[in-house]
Scaffold this motif. Structure first.
Motif, mmCIF file in Angstrom:
data_model
loop_
_atom_site.group_PDB
_atom_site.id
_atom_site.type_symbol
_atom_site.label_atom_id
_atom_site.label_comp_id
_atom_site.label_asym_id
_atom_site.label_seq_id
_atom_site.Cartn_x
_atom_site.Cartn_y
_atom_site.Cartn_z
ATOM 1 N N LEU A 37 30.387 -33.064 -13.837
ATOM 2 C CA LEU A 37 29.712 -31.936 -14.481
ATOM 3 C C LEU A 37 28.344 -31.705 -13.847
ATOM 4 O O LEU A 37 27.951 -30.562 -13.588
ATOM 5 C CB LEU A 37 29.580 -32.175 -15.984
ATOM 6 C CG LEU A 37 30.867 -32.098 -16.791
ATOM 7 C CD1 LEU A 37 30.622 -32.562 -18.219
ATOM 8 C CD2 LEU A 37 31.444 -30.700 -16.778
ATOM 9 N N THR A 38 27.611 -32.794 -13.584
ATOM 10 C CA THR A 38 26.294 -32.688 -12.955
ATOM 11 C C THR A 38 26.410 -32.058 -11.573
ATOM 12 O O THR A 38 25.604 -31.207 -11.193
ATOM 13 C CB THR A 38 25.646 -34.087 -12.862
ATOM 14 O OG1 THR A 38 25.601 -34.668 -14.165
ATOM 15 C CG2 THR A 38 24.238 -33.994 -12.308
ATOM 16 N N HIS A 39 27.416 -32.477 -10.832
ATOM 17 C CA HIS A 39 27.647 -31.937 -9.492
ATOM 18 C C HIS A 39 27.960 -30.435 -9.556
ATOM 19 O O HIS A 39 27.457 -29.643 -8.751
ATOM 20 C CB HIS A 39 28.784 -32.690 -8.808
ATOM 21 C CG HIS A 39 29.046 -32.241 -7.402
ATOM 22 N ND1 HIS A 39 28.189 -32.547 -6.362
ATOM 23 C CD2 HIS A 39 30.052 -31.516 -6.869
ATOM 24 C CE1 HIS A 39 28.672 -32.009 -5.241
ATOM 25 N NE2 HIS A 39 29.798 -31.372 -5.528
ATOM 26 N N ALA A 40 28.755 -30.045 -10.540
ATOM 27 C CA ALA A 40 29.116 -28.639 -10.698
ATOM 28 C C ALA A 40 27.889 -27.798 -11.066
ATOM 29 O O ALA A 40 27.722 -26.664 -10.591
ATOM 30 C CB ALA A 40 30.199 -28.480 -11.754
ATOM 31 N N ILE A 41 27.005 -28.367 -11.889
ATOM 32 C CA ILE A 41 25.772 -27.655 -12.267
ATOM 33 C C ILE A 41 24.863 -27.528 -11.048
ATOM 34 O O ILE A 41 24.234 -26.492 -10.815
ATOM 35 C CB ILE A 41 25.054 -28.379 -13.425
ATOM 36 C CG1 ILE A 41 25.882 -28.259 -14.710
ATOM 37 C CG2 ILE A 41 23.660 -27.796 -13.646
ATOM 38 C CD1 ILE A 41 25.393 -29.127 -15.844
ATOM 39 N N ALA A 42 24.798 -28.585 -10.244
ATOM 40 C CA ALA A 42 23.948 -28.555 -9.035
ATOM 41 C C ALA A 42 24.445 -27.478 -8.060
ATOM 42 O O ALA A 42 23.634 -26.842 -7.380
ATOM 43 C CB ALA A 42 23.952 -29.924 -8.367
ATOM 44 N N LYS A 43 25.756 -27.267 -7.993
ATOM 45 C CA LYS A 43 26.310 -26.252 -7.117
ATOM 46 C C LYS A 43 25.900 -24.841 -7.562
ATOM 47 O O LYS A 43 25.840 -23.921 -6.744
ATOM 48 C CB LYS A 43 27.830 -26.359 -7.060
ATOM 49 C CG LYS A 43 28.309 -27.507 -6.170
ATOM 50 C CD LYS A 43 29.799 -27.705 -6.255
ATOM 51 C CE LYS A 43 30.558 -26.604 -5.582
ATOM 52 N NZ LYS A 43 32.015 -26.880 -5.558
ATOM 53 N N LEU A 44 25.603 -24.663 -8.843
ATOM 54 C CA LEU A 44 25.174 -23.358 -9.348
ATOM 55 C C LEU A 44 23.813 -22.955 -8.799
ATOM 56 O O LEU A 44 23.519 -21.761 -8.670
ATOM 57 C CB LEU A 44 25.107 -23.357 -10.891
ATOM 58 C CG LEU A 44 26.411 -23.386 -11.644
ATOM 59 C CD1 LEU A 44 26.143 -23.462 -13.142
ATOM 60 C CD2 LEU A 44 27.283 -22.192 -11.321
ATOM 61 N N ALA A 45 22.985 -23.953 -8.479
ATOM 62 C CA ALA A 45 21.634 -23.675 -7.978
ATOM 63 C C ALA A 45 21.658 -23.088 -6.584
ATOM 64 O O ALA A 45 20.728 -22.392 -6.168
ATOM 65 C CB ALA A 45 20.804 -24.946 -7.991
ATOM 66 N N LYS A 46 22.726 -23.345 -5.848
ATOM 67 C CA LYS A 46 22.799 -22.900 -4.451
ATOM 68 C C LYS A 46 23.122 -21.426 -4.347
ATOM 69 O O LYS A 46 23.653 -20.782 -5.148
ATOM 70 C CB LYS A 46 23.839 -23.712 -3.682
ATOM 71 C CG LYS A 46 23.401 -25.154 -3.524
ATOM 72 C CD LYS A 46 24.444 -25.927 -2.754
ATOM 73 C CE LYS A 46 24.005 -27.377 -2.636
ATOM 74 N NZ LYS A 46 24.981 -28.194 -1.951
#
Length: 88
Positions: free
Chosen positions: A79-88
Motif C-alpha cells: 500500500l505504501t509503495h502504491a501511494i508513493a507511485k501516486l506522487a510521481k
C-alpha cells in the motif's frame, strides 16, 4: 461433539473468540479498502490519511493473530509503495 467438560468449555470459548476476531478482521479489511479506493481514485492526500488509520489496524490484527505478521507487513509495504507511485 465434545465429550469432556473441558472440551465443551473450549468450544464455548472458541465461539466467543470467533465473534471478536470476525469483528476485528472486518474492521481491518474496511481500513485497507479505504486506502485502496483512495489510491484507485488517484487522491494522494486521502490515501495518506487512510493509510494512517489502516497501518495500525493491520499491525494490531497481526499482534492478535488474526492475520500473520508477514502478511500484515506485506500489505503495508504494498500500500505504501502504491501511494508513493501516486506522487510521481
Amino acid at each position: 461433539m465434545a465429550n469432556t467438560s473441558s472440551a465443551r468449555k473450549a468450544t464455548r470459548k472458541i465461539a466467543r473468540r470467533t465473534i471478536v476476531n470476525k469483528s476485528r478482521r472486518t474492521q481491518m479489511r474496511g481500513a485497507v479498502r479505504s486506502v485502496e479506493e483512495a489510491i484507485k481514485s488517484g487522491d494522494r492526500n486521502a490515501a495518506l490519511e487512510a493509510m494512517k488509520r489502516a497501518e495500525p489496524e493491520l499491525m494490531q490484527a497481526a499482534q492478535r493473530n488474526i492475520i500473520h505478521k508477514n502478511n500484515a507487513s506485506r500489505k503495508v509495504s504494498r500500500l505504501t509503495h502504491a501511494i508513493a507511485k501516486l506522487a510521481k
